[in-house]
Design a protein around this motif. Structure first.
Motif, short mmCIF file in Angstrom:
data_model
loop_
_atom_site.label_atom_id
_atom_site.label_comp_id
_atom_site.label_asym_id
_atom_site.label_seq_id
_atom_site.Cartn_x
_atom_site.Cartn_y
_atom_site.Cartn_z
N LEU A 326 51.30 41.10 46.50
CA LEU A 326 51.40 39.69 46.31
C LEU A 326 51.49 39.07 44.52
O LEU A 326 50.47 39.53 44.08
CB LEU A 326 49.95 38.73 47.49
CG LEU A 326 50.55 39.66 48.48
CD1 LEU A 326 49.27 38.75 49.48
CD2 LEU A 326 51.94 38.42 49.45
N GLU A 327 52.21 37.70 45.02
CA GLU A 327 52.08 37.35 43.04
C GLU A 327 50.65 37.19 42.70
O GLU A 327 49.78 36.35 43.80
CB GLU A 327 52.83 36.78 43.09
CG GLU A 327 53.83 35.75 41.85
CD GLU A 327 54.57 34.59 41.40
OE1 GLU A 327 54.38 34.49 40.77
OE2 GLU A 327 54.71 34.55 42.27
N MET A 328 49.89 37.07 42.02
CA MET A 328 48.64 37.06 41.16
C MET A 328 48.66 35.21 40.63
O MET A 328 49.96 35.45 39.65
CB MET A 328 47.45 37.40 41.10
CG MET A 328 47.32 38.76 41.92
SD MET A 328 45.78 39.95 40.39
CE MET A 328 44.68 38.61 40.97
N ASP A 329 47.44 34.38 41.27
CA ASP A 329 47.82 33.71 40.10
C ASP A 329 47.30 34.00 38.97
O ASP A 329 45.51 35.03 38.73
CB ASP A 329 46.60 32.13 40.77
CG ASP A 329 46.13 32.00 39.37
OD1 ASP A 329 46.09 31.27 38.82
OD2 ASP A 329 45.62 30.64 40.04
N LEU A 330 47.57 33.82 37.73
CA LEU A 330 47.36 34.69 36.65
C LEU A 330 46.31 33.86 35.53
O LEU A 330 45.29 34.60 35.19
CB LEU A 330 48.32 33.57 34.82
CG LEU A 330 50.36 33.86 35.18
CD1 LEU A 330 51.38 33.27 34.22
CD2 LEU A 330 49.92 35.87 35.30
N GLY A 331 45.17 32.63 36.07
CA GLY A 331 44.11 32.68 36.20
C GLY A 331 43.37 33.21 36.97
O GLY A 331 41.65 33.57 35.92
N LYS A 332 43.44 34.16 37.61
CA LYS A 332 42.94 35.15 38.50
C LYS A 332 42.57 36.83 37.54
O LYS A 332 43.79 37.33 37.31
CB LYS A 332 42.63 35.05 39.68
CG LYS A 332 43.06 33.27 40.60
CD LYS A 332 41.68 33.00 40.63
CE LYS A 332 41.14 32.14 41.15
NZ LYS A 332 40.21 30.77 41.15
N GLU A 374 38.20 36.55 51.05
CA GLU A 374 38.39 35.57 51.13
C GLU A 374 38.59 35.35 49.29
O GLU A 374 39.32 34.25 48.96
CB GLU A 374 36.91 34.87 50.77
CG GLU A 374 36.39 34.39 52.31
CD GLU A 374 37.19 33.32 53.06
OE1 GLU A 374 38.13 32.50 52.08
OE2 GLU A 374 38.25 33.90 54.41
N ARG A 375 38.31 36.17 48.40
CA ARG A 375 38.30 36.17 47.01
C ARG A 375 40.04 36.28 46.74
O ARG A 375 40.93 35.17 45.89
CB ARG A 375 37.82 37.00 45.95
CG ARG A 375 36.42 36.34 45.90
CD ARG A 375 35.61 37.41 44.84
NE ARG A 375 34.62 37.08 44.70
CZ ARG A 375 34.00 37.87 43.37
NH1 ARG A 375 34.22 38.55 43.09
NH2 ARG A 375 32.16 37.29 43.53
#
Length: 550
Positions: A326-332, A374-375
């Motif tokens: 799954l693509e990740m939010d770059l801020g995580k 959840e994270r």
């Protein structure tokens, strides 16, 4: 009231109103220091509409909150059979039966104990309008006693009355149980266009989602199903996309996957229904997360088939990949999604090519230990869908493979045990090889989750994988539509024979036959065969000679 020492079951009142009855309680179990969230429980007290008022009165009279409650007549029904399956996994079957007895479980009291007071309560308005309002509760009342006796649950044969395209009522008898060694997990509706196959699926969904009572309208008897899942990529279908217009708590009793979906308003509320190619992709990402969540919640249940492992095993029959992602939010940071003591070895995420703006998180059955779900939900971009990687690089999928992958992930993510999967025209966008793989995939999923499927199709390739007593051929008469089973075995049968019987194409002249007929007007069969030379095959030779003799 303070928590008691040791293991206990805690019930918290929910003021949900079922047609004037408030009977719902959230449930959790604490066993060996571990907290287990269970399906909600509905409790009906005789001659009462608000069960919590009864508990408050009893507590005021000195009741310590330990069941069975004294001096009253009541029954309970969980909102899902997983209530007892989870309890069994946590405290064992003997103690689970004790809990059911203390709670006065209606399924056990009626079907096993034949308790007269319980039977009388199950015939009351409160039982019908509240304890049997939701489909999961209907299933629990039908089958919970089997769990308490250690029996396996399976979907039974069922009959469904439907309005056919001639305006008359017809009966469809679905066969899921058999002494035959042939597989009976899939039934098929097949016939020419316009005969009403898809309409049957629509009517089945309408009956499942609309009425509070079964019998007389659609399903002949109450089906012992946990849910119905619809998969339809037809541009003409009009299945409900969700249960948001209905006032129900059991929203997972019906799931839909297709090109239609509901938009979300700026304030987060359900919006209008629209058509978009994006819906299957977005749904697949959410469904992959659902696989992880269900595996975490239900993995201790006896015989549970891990969903993520099922997705991987099934999809690898058609796609060569190492893991889904799954693509990740770059801020995580991917590393932060794991418990440091359980984190797998790096890499924690993968770049797509040289693009630093696209980073993917592997979702693999070998990397779930210590993962904080959840994270993860807040760290991924579900709009991008599911990607597949091989040797650290993304796999390029054809449109058919992509739709096939979305279908698998969505069905597995949504499915409960004892579900009925309805698939409308599965052959759309799939070439014949993928059609066969689709049937194999579906069988693999159904077996793992004790579920069944009903397909509406034109594909004789699909019918060849289904026993004749599970094949329902739609035929038109002058004023009616008849549903028949083939008079010969279709499982492993001849595709041409199936096609001729279902569609009557043996009676229709084919273009190649017209060409042969024209050629035979000018030359003999032998001359035509000789003229064709290397271009002729054995079947064509037989056809030419047969037409020459006619």
């Amino acid at each position: 009231m303070p928590n008691p020492p040791g293991d206990f079951l805690e019930l918290l009142h929910d003021n949900w109103d079922d047609f004037g009855f408030e009977t719902t309680f959230h449930a959790k179990c604490v066993a060996d220091g571990e907290t287990l969230d269970l399906a909600p429980l509905r409790i009906l007290v005789k001659d009462e509409t608000t069960t919590a008022d009864t508990w408050r009165r009893l507590v005021g009279e000195g009741w310590d909150g330990v069941f069975p409650a004294p001096g009253i007549d009541y029954v309970t029904v969980p909102s899902d059979v997983t209530f007892y399956q989870q309890l069994e996994a946590a405290i064992g079957i003997d103690r689970t039966v004790e809990v059911a007895a203390a709670l006065r479980d209606a399924s056990y009291l009626v079907h096993v104990s034949e308790d007269e007071e319980a039977i009388a309560l199950t015939k009351s308005t409160g039982f019908k309008d509240s304890l049997q309002r939701e489909r999961g509760s209907v299933k629990a009342f039908i089958d919970s006693w089997k769990i308490l006796r250690g029996e396996e649950l399976s979907v039974l044969d069922m009959g469904f009355r439907f309005d056919n395209v001639r305006g008359k009522r017809s009966l469809l008898e679905l066969r899921f149980q058999s002494d035959s060694p042939l597989p009976h997990d899939i039934n098929v509706l097949i016939g020419p266009n316009g005969y009403g196959k898809s309409s049957v699926l629509h009517q089945m969904v309408e009956d499942w989602t609309a009425s509070r009572e079964f019998g007389g309208q659609g399903f002949v008897d109450k089906p012992n199903l946990s849910q119905i899942v619809v998969v339809s990529y037809s541009p003409f279908e009009r299945f409900p996309v969700d249960l948001s217009p209905k006032r129900v708590k059991d929203v997972d009793a019906y799931r839909y996957f297709g090109f239609r979906g509901r938009s979300v308003t700026t304030d987060g509320k359900p919006g209008r229904i629209r058509i978009s190619n994006d819906f299957p992709r977005k749904a697949a990402a959410g469904s992959l997360l659902d696989c992880l969540a269900d595996d975490h919640k239900y993995s201790a249940i006896r015989g549970w088939s891990k969903k993520l492992h099922t997705v991987e095993k099934v999809l690898k029959t058609a796609i060569d990949f190492d893991f889904a992602a799954l693509e990740m939010d770059l801020g995580k940071r991917a590393k932060d999604l794991y418990d440091p003591q359980s984190a797998p070895r790096a890499p924690f995420s993968y770049l797509v090519g040289d693009d630093p703006k696209r980073r993917y998180f592997p979702v693999s059955s070998s990397r779930v230990a210590g993962l904080d779900l959840e994270r993860l939900k807040h760290a991924v971009v579900t709009d991008s869908g599911v990607a597949f990687f091989k040797d650290g690089e993304p796999v390029e999928l054809s449109s058919g493979q992509r739709l096939f992958a979305y279908l698998v992930v969505n069905v597995v993510g949504a499915i409960k045990r004892n579900s009925l999967i309805l698939v409308d025209e599965p052959e759309l966008f799939l070439h014949p090889t993928l059609e066969v793989q689709f049937v194999g995939m579906l069988k693999g999923i159904l077996k793992r989750f004790n579920s069944k499927a009903l397909l509406a199709t034109h594909s004789v390739v699909t019918v060849r994988e289904i026993p004749a007593d599970c094949v329902h051929v739609f035929e038109r008469s002058e004023d009616d539509v008849l549903v028949r089973r083939p008079p010969f075995q279709t499982f492993g049968g001849d595709v041409q024979r199936i096609s001729s019987y279902v569609f009557g194409d043996g009676k229709i002249a084919k273009p190649f036959q017209n060409w042969i007929e024209t050629q035979l007007e000018a030359r003999s069969a032998s001359e035509l065969i000789a003229a064709l030379g290397d271009e002729v095959n054995e079947e064509l030779i037989l056809q030419i000679r047969a037409m020459d003799r006619a």
